[in-house]
Design an enzyme around this catalytic site. Structure first.
Site, PDB file in Angstrom:
ATOM      1  CG  HIS A  77     -11.189  -1.295  -4.084  1.00 24.67           C
ATOM      2  ND1 HIS A  77     -10.128  -1.532  -3.242  1.00 24.67           N
ATOM      3  CD2 HIS A  77     -12.280  -1.798  -3.468  1.00 24.67           C
ATOM      4  CE1 HIS A  77     -10.560  -2.162  -2.156  1.00 24.67           C
ATOM      5  NE2 HIS A  77     -11.866  -2.348  -2.282  1.00 24.67           N
ATOM      6  CE1 TYR A 205      -0.349  -5.148  -6.354  1.00 22.87           C
ATOM      7  CE2 TYR A 205      -1.892  -3.372  -5.957  1.00 22.87           C
ATOM      8  CZ  TYR A 205      -1.607  -4.615  -6.494  1.00 22.87           C
ATOM      9  OH  TYR A 205      -2.582  -5.313  -7.157  1.00 22.87           O
ATOM     10  N   PRO A 297       1.317 -12.431 -10.142  1.00 22.57           N
ATOM     11  CG  PRO A 297       1.038 -13.236  -7.979  1.00 22.57           C
ATOM     12  CD  PRO A 297       1.830 -13.445  -9.213  1.00 22.57           C
ATOM     13  CE  LYS A 301      -3.870  -5.513 -15.713  1.00 26.13           C
ATOM     14  NZ  LYS A 301      -5.094  -5.064 -15.050  1.00 26.13           N
ATOM     15  CE1 TYR A 389      -3.374  -3.219  -9.635  1.00 25.32           C
ATOM     16  CE2 TYR A 389      -5.719  -2.696  -9.673  1.00 25.32           C
ATOM     17  CZ  TYR A 389      -4.645  -3.360  -9.105  1.00 25.32           C
ATOM     18  OH  TYR A 389      -4.845  -4.181  -8.022  1.00 25.32           O
TER      19      TYR A 389
HETATM   20  P1  RFL Z   1      -7.476 -22.504 -13.702  1.00 28.04           P
HETATM   21  O1  RFL Z   1      -8.164 -21.687 -12.661  1.00 28.04           O
HETATM   22  O2  RFL Z   1      -6.143 -23.059 -13.394  1.00 28.04           O
HETATM   23  O3  RFL Z   1      -8.474 -23.691 -14.080  1.00 28.04           O
HETATM   24  C1  RFL Z   1      -8.069 -24.769 -14.904  1.00 28.04           C
HETATM   25  C2  RFL Z   1      -8.892 -25.991 -14.547  1.00 28.04           C
HETATM   26  O4  RFL Z   1      -8.530 -27.066 -15.406  1.00 28.04           O
HETATM   27  C3  RFL Z   1      -8.459 -28.267 -14.641  1.00 28.04           C
HETATM   28  N1  RFL Z   1      -7.594 -29.237 -15.350  1.00 28.04           N
HETATM   29  C4  RFL Z   1      -8.069 -30.277 -16.052  1.00 28.04           C
HETATM   30  N2  RFL Z   1      -9.314 -30.700 -16.305  1.00 28.04           N
HETATM   31  C5  RFL Z   1      -9.480 -31.824 -17.061  1.00 28.04           C
HETATM   32  N3  RFL Z   1      -8.425 -32.533 -17.557  1.00 28.04           N
HETATM   33  C6  RFL Z   1      -7.165 -32.133 -17.351  1.00 28.04           C
HETATM   34  N4  RFL Z   1      -6.148 -32.840 -17.851  1.00 28.04           N
HETATM   35  C7  RFL Z   1      -6.941 -30.964 -16.567  1.00 28.04           C
HETATM   36  N5  RFL Z   1      -5.844 -30.311 -16.153  1.00 28.04           N
HETATM   37  C8  RFL Z   1      -6.253 -29.288 -15.414  1.00 28.04           C
HETATM   38  C9  RFL Z   1      -7.910 -27.810 -13.306  1.00 28.04           C
HETATM   39  O5  RFL Z   1      -8.213 -28.731 -12.264  1.00 28.04           O
HETATM   40  C10 RFL Z   1      -8.613 -26.459 -13.130  1.00 28.04           C
HETATM   41  O6  RFL Z   1      -9.839 -26.590 -12.425  1.00 28.04           O
HETATM   42  O7  RFL Z   1      -7.338 -21.702 -15.077  1.00 28.04           O
HETATM   43  P2  RFL Z   1      -8.305 -20.620 -15.748  1.00 28.04           P
HETATM   44  O8  RFL Z   1      -9.733 -21.098 -15.711  1.00 28.04           O
HETATM   45  O9  RFL Z   1      -7.693 -20.251 -17.040  1.00 28.04           O
HETATM   46  O10 RFL Z   1      -8.289 -19.355 -14.764  1.00 28.04           O
HETATM   47  C11 RFL Z   1      -7.118 -18.599 -14.582  1.00 28.04           C
HETATM   48  C12 RFL Z   1      -7.071 -18.000 -13.175  1.00 28.04           C
HETATM   49  O11 RFL Z   1      -7.333 -19.017 -12.240  1.00 28.04           O
HETATM   50  C13 RFL Z   1      -5.717 -17.341 -12.872  1.00 28.04           C
HETATM   51  O12 RFL Z   1      -5.253 -16.621 -13.991  1.00 28.04           O
HETATM   52  C14 RFL Z   1      -5.793 -16.347 -11.672  1.00 28.04           C
HETATM   53  O13 RFL Z   1      -6.114 -17.020 -10.492  1.00 28.04           O
HETATM   54  C15 RFL Z   1      -4.452 -15.618 -11.486  1.00 28.04           C
HETATM   55  N6  RFL Z   1      -4.435 -14.732 -10.299  1.00 28.04           N
HETATM   56  C16 RFL Z   1      -5.017 -13.466 -10.350  1.00 28.04           C
HETATM   57  N7  RFL Z   1      -5.662 -13.054 -11.466  1.00 28.04           N
HETATM   58  C17 RFL Z   1      -6.291 -11.839 -11.504  1.00 28.04           C
HETATM   59  O14 RFL Z   1      -6.868 -11.497 -12.550  1.00 28.04           O
HETATM   60  N8  RFL Z   1      -6.320 -10.998 -10.409  1.00 28.04           N
HETATM   61  C18 RFL Z   1      -5.700 -11.340  -9.233  1.00 28.04           C
HETATM   62  O15 RFL Z   1      -5.810 -10.574  -8.270  1.00 28.04           O
HETATM   63  C19 RFL Z   1      -4.991 -12.601  -9.183  1.00 28.04           C
HETATM   64  N9  RFL Z   1      -4.377 -12.986  -8.066  1.00 28.04           N
HETATM   65  C20 RFL Z   1      -3.814 -15.127  -9.116  1.00 28.04           C
HETATM   66  C21 RFL Z   1      -3.802 -14.230  -8.000  1.00 28.04           C
HETATM   67  C22 RFL Z   1      -3.229 -16.386  -9.009  1.00 28.04           C
HETATM   68  C23 RFL Z   1      -2.627 -16.768  -7.824  1.00 28.04           C
HETATM   69  N10 RFL Z   1      -2.075 -18.077  -7.785  1.00 28.04           N
HETATM   70  C24 RFL Z   1      -2.192 -18.971  -6.700  1.00 28.04           C
HETATM   71  C25 RFL Z   1      -1.523 -18.676  -8.974  1.00 28.04           C
HETATM   72  C26 RFL Z   1      -3.199 -14.578  -6.825  1.00 28.04           C
HETATM   73  C27 RFL Z   1      -2.597 -15.842  -6.722  1.00 28.04           C
HETATM   74  C28 RFL Z   1      -1.920 -16.156  -5.427  1.00 28.04           C
HETATM   75  C1  PHB Z   2      -5.727 -10.700  -4.058  1.00 30.65           C
HETATM   76  O1  PHB Z   2      -6.537 -10.034  -3.381  1.00 30.65           O
HETATM   77  O2  PHB Z   2      -5.633 -11.930  -3.941  1.00 30.65           O
HETATM   78  C2  PHB Z   2      -4.825  -9.997  -4.992  1.00 30.65           C
HETATM   79  C3  PHB Z   2      -5.033  -8.642  -5.244  1.00 30.65           C
HETATM   80  C4  PHB Z   2      -4.180  -7.967  -6.111  1.00 30.65           C
HETATM   81  C5  PHB Z   2      -3.142  -8.653  -6.719  1.00 30.65           C
HETATM   82  C6  PHB Z   2      -2.940 -10.009  -6.483  1.00 30.65           C
HETATM   83  C7  PHB Z   2      -3.793 -10.684  -5.614  1.00 30.65           C
HETATM   84  O3  PHB Z   2      -2.294  -7.963  -7.539  1.00 30.65           O
END
Ligand code: RFL
Ligand code: PHB
Length: 394
Positions: A77, A205, A297, A301, A389
């Site tokens: 993109h 957005y 989100p 980032k 971004y």
């Molecule tokens: P995770 O993915 O939470 O993984 C951590 C893992 O640790 C396990 N765990 C344990 N394991 C052993 N013993 C324990 N005591 C434990 N406690 C926990 C868990 O089960 C899990 O499997 O962290 P990690 O690896 O640091 O990754 C981070 C990302 O997942 C997170 O930052 C992103 O998903 C955030 N996020 C977004 N980030 C982006 O860069 N671009 C995006 O577009 C974006 N969109 C989003 C998002 C997060 C969202 N939510 C639901 C929070 C959109 C959403 C809706």
């Molecule tokens: C997504 O596609 O899940 C998404 C994209 C951009 C964001 C957050 C989530 O800023």
């Protein structure tokens, strides 16, 4: 119960994207790791989360040898759109910064990392419980945990706490040895996935009188949408119809007119929070990704910051383990935090610019409108947004 004794160089807590990528990069450098994950692989892979990868993240996944499918199936993109009611402002990432982002789901990234780790034969233990980190400030840290009914002790040189916001790693650092900074926002995002054609060919957005909405996607027939909801709402409160009605109300008329709707195949609510824990190191324990920091989100980032943490830490651990050079591990926390605070600022600012705050006055709504108008009128403002971004350099 008798205890099984094991040893590895780097014990990695958490089998999410941070833990898997760190393990993959260390293994490629000849360092052995064990990954301990609290839940099943199926549950890790069922999480629908991030969708946008910065170019630095893509480079890291390439370096880890896990980018084949990303290159084949991901979508580049070169811009995105910000709207305020019917005003549409395009941010031309490539024209303004020379860079682009990649739309490729976190679920797919995680899937590719598991496949690569399986190929290398890395031990990934699932459904590990009772995990405790011992002697983190000594030269011989170890973990104890229960796996498949057996008590295990795992000795290691270093521990990587990649266990997300609710993990044990951050809590292991004594409260008086860490500082925490937090902002909890008074709303969440209700997200759905649907097998429909995306609303537009770039992400939108949207700021509107009905609050914030985001139109995102995974591929040509899979859309990801979010709308702002009060924290008190539950997923069950939102029928598909109610969701589509709200989304339509937030989008500009041109987009609304051609919006394709259909059943939601996933629906969930995520609260919005900014959080940082400093420092990200305690002796031989290092915090990585969501274990140390959370961003709303809005700026996409979270996953990208997890990847830049892994970038700094894998280099540091390789130097320490190969040649005893600990400069990198001594600098890890400061290097990672410098970039984290910039992403904190960006996602906090975007969150404020795009969301309606309960009980806000009419002045606040005018400030949001003025910010979007400024974006439409000033190339400097668009460049500043684009630069953040697409991702600041590692
Ligand atoms: P995770 O993915 O939470 O993984 C951590 C893992 O640790 C396990 N765990 C344990 N394991 C052993 N013993 C324990 N005591 C434990 N406690 C926990 C868990 O089960 C899990 O499997 O962290 P990690 O690896 O640091 O990754 C981070 C990302 O997942 C997170 O930052 C992103 O998903 C955030 N996020 C977004 N980030 C982006 O860069 N671009 C995006 O577009 C974006 N969109 C989003 C998002 C997060 C969202 N939510 C639901 C929070 C959109 C959403 C809706
Ligand atoms: C997504 O596609 O899940 C998404 C994209 C951009 C964001 C957050 C989530 O800023």
């Amino acid at each position: 119960m008798s205890q099984t004794h094991k040893r590895t160089q780097v014990a990695i807590i958490g089998g999410g994207p941070s833990g898997l990528l760190l393990s993959q990069l260390l293994n490629l450098a000849g360092i052995d790791t064990v990954i301990l994950e609290r839940t099943s692989r199926a549950r890790v892979l069922a999480r629908i989360r991030a969708g946008v990868l910065e170019s630095g993240t893509v480079d890291m996944l390439r370096a880890a040898g896990v980018a084949d499918r990303l290159v084949a199936e991901g979508h580049t993109h070169s811009g995105c759109v910000f709207t305020d009611d019917d005003l549409m402002v395009r941010i031309d990432f490539t024209g303004l910064t020379g860079k682009a982002v990649m739309v490729y789901g976190q679920t797919e990234v995680t899937h590719d990392l598991y496949a690569a780790q399986d190929e290398l034969g890395t031990p990934i233990l699932h459904e590990v419980s009772d995990l405790v980190i011992h002697e983190a400030t000594s030269s011989a840290p170890y973990l104890t945990y229960t796996h498949e009914g057996r008590a295990v002790r795992l000795d290691c040189d270093y521990v990587a706490g990649c266990d997300g916001f609710h993990g044990v790693s951050r809590q292991t650092i004594p409260a008086e040895r860490r500082s925490e900074f937090e902002r909890v926002y008074p709303f969440g995002w209700l997200g759905i996935l649907s097998r429909t054609r995306p609303a537009h060919d770039e992400l939108i957005y949207a700021n509107s009188g009905s609050g914030f909405a985001l139109a995102s996607m995974r591929n040509a027939n899979l859309s990801r949408y979010y709308v702002q909801v009060p924290l008190t709402d539950r997923v069950e409160d939102w029928s598909d119809e109610a969701f589509w009605d709200r989304l339509r109300a937030c989008l500009p008329q041109d987009i609304r007119a051609t919006l394709q709707t259909g059943p939601a195949i996933e629906k969930s609510i995520a609260p919005l929070r900014s959080f940082v824990c400093e420092p990200m190191r305690w002796g031989r324990l290092f915090l990585v990704g969501d274990a140390a920091h959370i961003v709303p989100p809005t700026g996409a980032k979270g996953l990208n910051l997890a990847v830049s943490d892994v970038f700094y830490l894998h280099q540091a651990l390789i130097s320490a383990l190969r040649s005893g050079d600990t400069t990198g591990i001594d600098r890890y926390s400061d290097r990672a935090l410098a970039r984290i605070w910039q992403a904190m600022r960006f996602s906090w600012q975007l969150t404020n610019m795009l969301h309606r705050f309960d009980g806000e006055d009419s002045f606040a709504a005018q400030m949001r409108k003025a910010s979007l108008m400024h974006l439409s009128q000033s190339e400097t403002a668009r460049r500043e947004l684009a630069e953040n971004y697409v991702g600041l350099p590692f």
